[in-house]
Scaffold this motif. Structure first.
Motif, short mmCIF file in Angstrom:
data_model
loop_
_atom_site.label_atom_id
_atom_site.label_comp_id
_atom_site.label_asym_id
_atom_site.label_seq_id
_atom_site.Cartn_x
_atom_site.Cartn_y
_atom_site.Cartn_z
N MET A 1 16.43 -84.21 15.79
CA MET A 1 15.80 -85.45 16.02
C MET A 1 15.35 -86.00 14.67
SD MET A 1 12.50 -87.02 16.50
CE MET A 1 11.77 -85.64 15.77
N ILE A 2 15.60 -87.29 14.48
CA ILE A 2 15.18 -87.93 13.23
C ILE A 2 14.52 -89.26 13.57
CG2 ILE A 2 17.44 -89.00 12.88
CD1 ILE A 2 16.96 -88.65 9.84
N GLY A 3 13.46 -89.57 12.85
CA GLY A 3 12.77 -90.84 13.07
C GLY A 3 11.65 -91.03 12.07
N TYR A 4 10.94 -92.17 12.22
CA TYR A 4 9.79 -92.45 11.38
C TYR A 4 8.53 -91.93 12.04
CZ TYR A 4 12.38 -95.60 8.31
OH TYR A 4 13.26 -96.12 7.40
N LEU A 5 7.73 -91.21 11.30
CA LEU A 5 6.45 -90.73 11.79
C LEU A 5 5.47 -91.89 11.71
CD1 LEU A 5 4.76 -88.32 12.75
CD2 LEU A 5 4.32 -87.79 10.35
N CYS A 6 4.94 -92.32 12.87
CA CYS A 6 4.06 -93.49 12.86
C CYS A 6 2.61 -93.18 13.19
CB CYS A 6 4.59 -94.57 13.80
SG CYS A 6 4.75 -94.09 15.49
N LYS A 7 2.35 -92.02 13.79
CA LYS A 7 0.97 -91.68 14.13
C LYS A 7 0.87 -90.17 14.33
CE LYS A 7 -2.58 -92.79 17.58
NZ LYS A 7 -2.83 -93.52 18.84
N VAL A 8 -0.27 -89.61 13.91
CA VAL A 8 -0.54 -88.18 14.09
C VAL A 8 -1.88 -88.05 14.80
CG1 VAL A 8 -0.94 -85.98 12.93
CG2 VAL A 8 0.73 -87.59 11.99
N GLU A 9 -1.88 -87.35 15.93
CA GLU A 9 -3.12 -87.09 16.68
C GLU A 9 -3.40 -85.59 16.66
OE1 GLU A 9 -3.70 -88.90 20.63
OE2 GLU A 9 -1.69 -89.72 20.30
N THR A 10 -4.68 -85.25 16.51
CA THR A 10 -5.11 -83.86 16.59
C THR A 10 -6.21 -83.78 17.66
OG1 THR A 10 -4.66 -83.65 14.24
CG2 THR A 10 -5.91 -81.88 15.24
N PRO A 11 -5.81 -83.63 18.93
CA PRO A 11 -6.81 -83.58 19.99
C PRO A 11 -7.70 -82.34 19.87
CG PRO A 11 -4.58 -83.80 20.88
CD PRO A 11 -4.46 -83.52 19.43
N ALA A 12 -8.97 -82.51 20.20
CA ALA A 12 -9.90 -81.38 20.21
C ALA A 12 -9.54 -80.47 21.38
CB ALA A 12 -11.33 -81.87 20.33
N PRO A 13 -9.61 -79.16 21.20
CA PRO A 13 -9.35 -78.23 22.32
C PRO A 13 -10.35 -78.48 23.44
CG PRO A 13 -9.49 -77.04 20.23
CD PRO A 13 -9.91 -78.45 19.97
N SER A 14 -9.86 -78.42 24.68
CA SER A 14 -10.74 -78.66 25.83
C SER A 14 -11.41 -77.39 26.31
CB SER A 14 -9.96 -79.31 26.97
OG SER A 14 -8.90 -78.45 27.37
N GLY A 15 -11.03 -76.25 25.75
CA GLY A 15 -11.63 -74.98 26.14
C GLY A 15 -11.40 -73.93 25.08
N PRO A 16 -12.09 -72.81 25.17
CA PRO A 16 -11.98 -71.78 24.13
C PRO A 16 -10.60 -71.11 24.06
CG PRO A 16 -13.29 -70.98 25.97
CD PRO A 16 -13.01 -72.43 26.23
N ASN A 17 -9.84 -71.17 25.13
CA ASN A 17 -8.54 -70.49 25.15
C ASN A 17 -7.36 -71.45 24.98
OD1 ASN A 17 -9.74 -67.98 25.54
ND2 ASN A 17 -9.81 -68.30 27.75
N GLN A 18 -7.64 -72.72 24.74
CA GLN A 18 -6.55 -73.69 24.60
C GLN A 18 -5.90 -73.55 23.22
OE1 GLN A 18 -7.46 -77.80 25.25
NE2 GLN A 18 -5.36 -78.44 24.92
N SER A 19 -4.59 -73.66 23.20
CA SER A 19 -3.83 -73.58 21.96
C SER A 19 -4.11 -74.79 21.08
CB SER A 19 -2.33 -73.54 22.27
OG SER A 19 -2.01 -72.42 23.04
N LYS A 20 -3.94 -74.58 19.75
CA LYS A 20 -4.02 -75.71 18.82
C LYS A 20 -2.77 -76.56 19.03
CE LYS A 20 -4.18 -73.25 15.11
NZ LYS A 20 -4.22 -72.85 13.71
N ARG A 21 -2.95 -77.87 18.93
CA ARG A 21 -1.80 -78.75 19.05
C ARG A 21 -1.99 -80.00 18.21
NH1 ARG A 21 -2.21 -82.38 24.35
NH2 ARG A 21 -4.47 -82.43 24.48
N VAL A 22 -0.86 -80.58 17.83
CA VAL A 22 -0.82 -81.85 17.13
C VAL A 22 0.25 -82.67 17.83
CG1 VAL A 22 -0.25 -83.01 14.95
CG2 VAL A 22 -1.56 -80.88 14.92
N ILE A 58 7.18 -92.12 6.32
CA ILE A 58 7.61 -90.72 6.39
C ILE A 58 8.74 -90.60 7.41
CG2 ILE A 58 6.93 -88.37 6.97
CD1 ILE A 58 4.07 -89.15 6.15
N VAL A 59 9.86 -90.06 6.96
CA VAL A 59 10.96 -89.75 7.86
C VAL A 59 10.82 -88.28 8.24
CG1 VAL A 59 13.46 -89.58 8.15
CG2 VAL A 59 12.48 -91.49 6.87
N ILE A 60 10.85 -88.02 9.55
CA ILE A 60 10.70 -86.66 10.05
C ILE A 60 12.01 -86.22 10.69
CG2 ILE A 60 9.71 -87.55 12.20
CD1 ILE A 60 8.10 -84.94 12.41
N ILE A 61 12.37 -84.98 10.41
CA ILE A 61 13.47 -84.31 11.11
C ILE A 61 12.86 -83.10 11.79
CG2 ILE A 61 15.61 -82.99 10.90
CD1 ILE A 61 16.36 -84.72 8.53
N ALA A 62 13.13 -82.95 13.08
CA ALA A 62 12.65 -81.78 13.83
C ALA A 62 13.86 -81.14 14.53
CB ALA A 62 11.59 -82.19 14.85
#
Length: 100
Positions: A1-22, A58-62
């Motif tokens: 997948m290739i595209g322009y990165l337009c926004k980055v969100e870092t949600p706060a974990p909703s509980g002590p066992n929730q995984s980190k995510r972006v 920023i062009v992102i490839i994933a």
């Protein structure tokens, strides 16, 4: 997948066992906008790469991403094999920039 990165969100974990995510918002060809969620250890390496970039565009490839549906909308999830490249020196990035 290739595209322009337009926004980055870092949600706060909703509980002590929730995984980190972006959550990455990406504009792809033909105006398609998708969300890519990355998890746990990949979040740390992404943040480190992201901080090093001085450019506004920023062009992102994933690679090795999993297509999903959330709330009836298509989205993407990272897998344990996902690799992320930001403004990589690849011919695909040069071609993408030339088109858009």
């Amino acid at each position: 997948m290739i595209g322009y990165l337009c926004k980055v969100e870092t949600p706060a974990p909703s509980g002590p066992n929730q995984s980190k995510r972006v959550i990455l918002h990406i504009y792809m060809e033909e105006g398609i906008k998708l969300r890519l969620t990355i998890w746990d250890g990949l979040t740390d390496s992404f943040k480190a790469k992201f901080r090093e970039i001085d450019e506004r565009t920023i062009v992102i490839i994933a690679t090795s991403i999993l297509p999903k549906s959330f709330g009836g909308k298509p989205c993407l999830n990272a897998s344990s094999s996902t690799k992320i490249y930001l403004n990589g020196d690849f011919e695909d990035v040069k071609d993408f920039r030339a088109r858009y």
